[in-house]
Write an enzyme that holds these catalytic residues in place. Structure first.
Site, PDB file in Angstrom:
ATOM      1  N   LYS A  56      -1.394  13.255  -7.765  1.00 12.50           N
ATOM      2  CA  LYS A  56      -2.127  12.889  -6.542  1.00 12.50           C
ATOM      3  C   LYS A  56      -2.770  14.124  -5.893  1.00 12.50           C
ATOM      4  O   LYS A  56      -2.470  15.265  -6.251  1.00 12.50           O
ATOM      5  CB  LYS A  56      -1.157  12.190  -5.587  1.00 12.50           C
ATOM      6  CG  LYS A  56      -0.620  10.856  -6.133  1.00 12.50           C
ATOM      7  CD  LYS A  56       0.250  10.123  -5.110  1.00 12.50           C
ATOM      8  CE  LYS A  56       0.754   8.803  -5.665  1.00 12.50           C
ATOM      9  NZ  LYS A  56       1.551   8.042  -4.665  1.00 12.50           N
ATOM     10  N   TYR A  80      -5.097   0.202  -5.760  1.00 13.80           N
ATOM     11  CA  TYR A  80      -3.959  -0.130  -4.907  1.00 13.80           C
ATOM     12  C   TYR A  80      -4.099  -1.516  -4.264  1.00 13.80           C
ATOM     13  O   TYR A  80      -3.473  -1.787  -3.238  1.00 13.80           O
ATOM     14  CB  TYR A  80      -3.767   0.942  -3.837  1.00 13.80           C
ATOM     15  CG  TYR A  80      -2.996   2.164  -4.321  1.00 13.80           C
ATOM     16  CD1 TYR A  80      -1.686   2.048  -4.799  1.00 13.80           C
ATOM     17  CD2 TYR A  80      -3.561   3.422  -4.295  1.00 13.80           C
ATOM     18  CE1 TYR A  80      -0.977   3.149  -5.240  1.00 13.80           C
ATOM     19  CE2 TYR A  80      -2.846   4.547  -4.735  1.00 13.80           C
ATOM     20  CZ  TYR A  80      -1.555   4.391  -5.206  1.00 13.80           C
ATOM     21  OH  TYR A  80      -0.843   5.481  -5.642  1.00 13.80           O
ATOM     22  N   PHE A 139       0.284   0.591   5.522  1.00 18.04           N
ATOM     23  CA  PHE A 139      -0.110   1.947   5.130  1.00 18.04           C
ATOM     24  C   PHE A 139      -1.328   1.972   4.203  1.00 18.04           C
ATOM     25  O   PHE A 139      -1.742   3.042   3.761  1.00 18.04           O
ATOM     26  CB  PHE A 139       1.066   2.699   4.486  1.00 18.04           C
ATOM     27  CG  PHE A 139       1.647   2.046   3.248  1.00 18.04           C
ATOM     28  CD1 PHE A 139       1.010   2.149   2.017  1.00 18.04           C
ATOM     29  CD2 PHE A 139       2.851   1.358   3.305  1.00 18.04           C
ATOM     30  CE1 PHE A 139       1.540   1.571   0.875  1.00 18.04           C
ATOM     31  CE2 PHE A 139       3.396   0.775   2.164  1.00 18.04           C
ATOM     32  CZ  PHE A 139       2.736   0.877   0.954  1.00 18.04           C
ATOM     33  N   ASN A 148       3.189  12.125  -2.059  1.00 15.26           N
ATOM     34  CA  ASN A 148       4.388  12.259  -2.897  1.00 15.26           C
ATOM     35  C   ASN A 148       4.061  12.622  -4.353  1.00 15.26           C
ATOM     36  O   ASN A 148       4.819  12.317  -5.274  1.00 15.26           O
ATOM     37  CB  ASN A 148       5.267  11.010  -2.788  1.00 15.26           C
ATOM     38  CG  ASN A 148       4.563   9.753  -3.230  1.00 15.26           C
ATOM     39  OD1 ASN A 148       3.426   9.791  -3.696  1.00 15.26           O
ATOM     40  ND2 ASN A 148       5.235   8.630  -3.118  1.00 15.26           N
ATOM     41  N   HIS A 200       2.048   9.228  -9.125  1.00 10.84           N
ATOM     42  CA  HIS A 200       2.172   7.775  -9.289  1.00 10.84           C
ATOM     43  C   HIS A 200       2.609   7.500 -10.714  1.00 10.84           C
ATOM     44  O   HIS A 200       2.146   8.161 -11.643  1.00 10.84           O
ATOM     45  CB  HIS A 200       0.821   7.072  -9.073  1.00 10.84           C
ATOM     46  CG  HIS A 200       0.787   5.691  -9.652  1.00 10.84           C
ATOM     47  ND1 HIS A 200       1.320   4.612  -9.005  1.00 10.84           N
ATOM     48  CD2 HIS A 200       0.356   5.228 -10.858  1.00 10.84           C
ATOM     49  CE1 HIS A 200       1.196   3.534  -9.781  1.00 10.84           C
ATOM     50  NE2 HIS A 200       0.612   3.885 -10.910  1.00 10.84           N
ATOM     51  N   GLU A 206      -3.310  -0.642 -15.639  1.00 12.62           N
ATOM     52  CA  GLU A 206      -3.725   0.609 -14.996  1.00 12.62           C
ATOM     53  C   GLU A 206      -4.405   1.550 -15.993  1.00 12.62           C
ATOM     54  O   GLU A 206      -5.381   2.226 -15.655  1.00 12.62           O
ATOM     55  CB  GLU A 206      -2.516   1.266 -14.333  1.00 12.62           C
ATOM     56  CG  GLU A 206      -2.001   0.465 -13.140  1.00 12.62           C
ATOM     57  CD  GLU A 206      -0.689   0.961 -12.563  1.00 12.62           C
ATOM     58  OE1 GLU A 206      -0.192   0.310 -11.619  1.00 12.62           O
ATOM     59  OE2 GLU A 206      -0.152   1.986 -13.039  1.00 12.62           O
TER      60      GLU A 206
END
Ligand code: RTP
Ligand code: MG
Length: 140
Positions: free
Chosen positions: A11, A51, A59, A114, A117, A128
């Site tokens: 990320k 997403y 969020f 974080n 993914h 994905e």
């Protein structure tokens, strides 16, 4: 046992801090093989599409803003039990709850930033992977 695949994203918080190599070393340390990899700056539409399952969550807007705040590295990982093997080395979503030695415990900044993914099922991994990679870009 047959090799399986999962999909990974390093990320924007990870690329910003120059952690691509450090995280790739942790991935390869599990025995997983990085069989495809490219660096991209996601468009808002790409991030929202990726997403989409989270679009009703509070969020969602912040998550999309974060995911387009800098470049990411998208990857296909292959090996035995690829999905759970990668989830194990990633650690819990919130780094405060992640086990010692995991990517998120070692590197993540927050529950949102974080660092990585990883797909949560083989079915989602296939979806994905095809969202970001053509078959011709994957060399198993
Ligand atoms: P990922 O999909 O990124 O691998 O992470 P995950 O399965 O561990 O977590 P998930 O529940 O799927 O959430 C996706 C990403 O949304 C951000 N998030 N923010 N502010 C919050 O409460 C919150 N909760 C989740 C994180 O970046 C998380 O990885
Ligand atoms: Mg998830």
């Amino acid at each position: 046992m047959a090799a399986t695949r999962t999909f990974s994203i390093l990320k924007p918080d990870a690329t910003r801090r120059n952690l691509t190599g450090a995280i790739n070393a942790m991935i390869e340390g599990t025995g997983l093989r990085i069989i495809a990899q490219k660096r991209l700056h996601l468009t808002r539409a790409q991030a929202e599409g990726f997403y989409a399952v989270h679009r009703e969550r509070g969020f969602f807007g912040e998550l999309v803003d974060f995911m387009i705040s800098g470049p990411v590295v998208v990857q296909v990982l292959e090996g035995e039990n690829a999905v759970p093997t990668y989830r194990d080395i990633m650690g819990a979503t919130n780094p405060a709850n992640a086990d010692e030695g995991t990517i998120r415990k070692t590197h993540a900044e927050s529950i949102e930033a974080n660092s990585v993914h990883g797909s949560d099922s083989e079915e989602n991994a296939a979806i994905e992977i095809s969202y970001f990679f053509a078959q011709t870009e994957i060399t198993g």
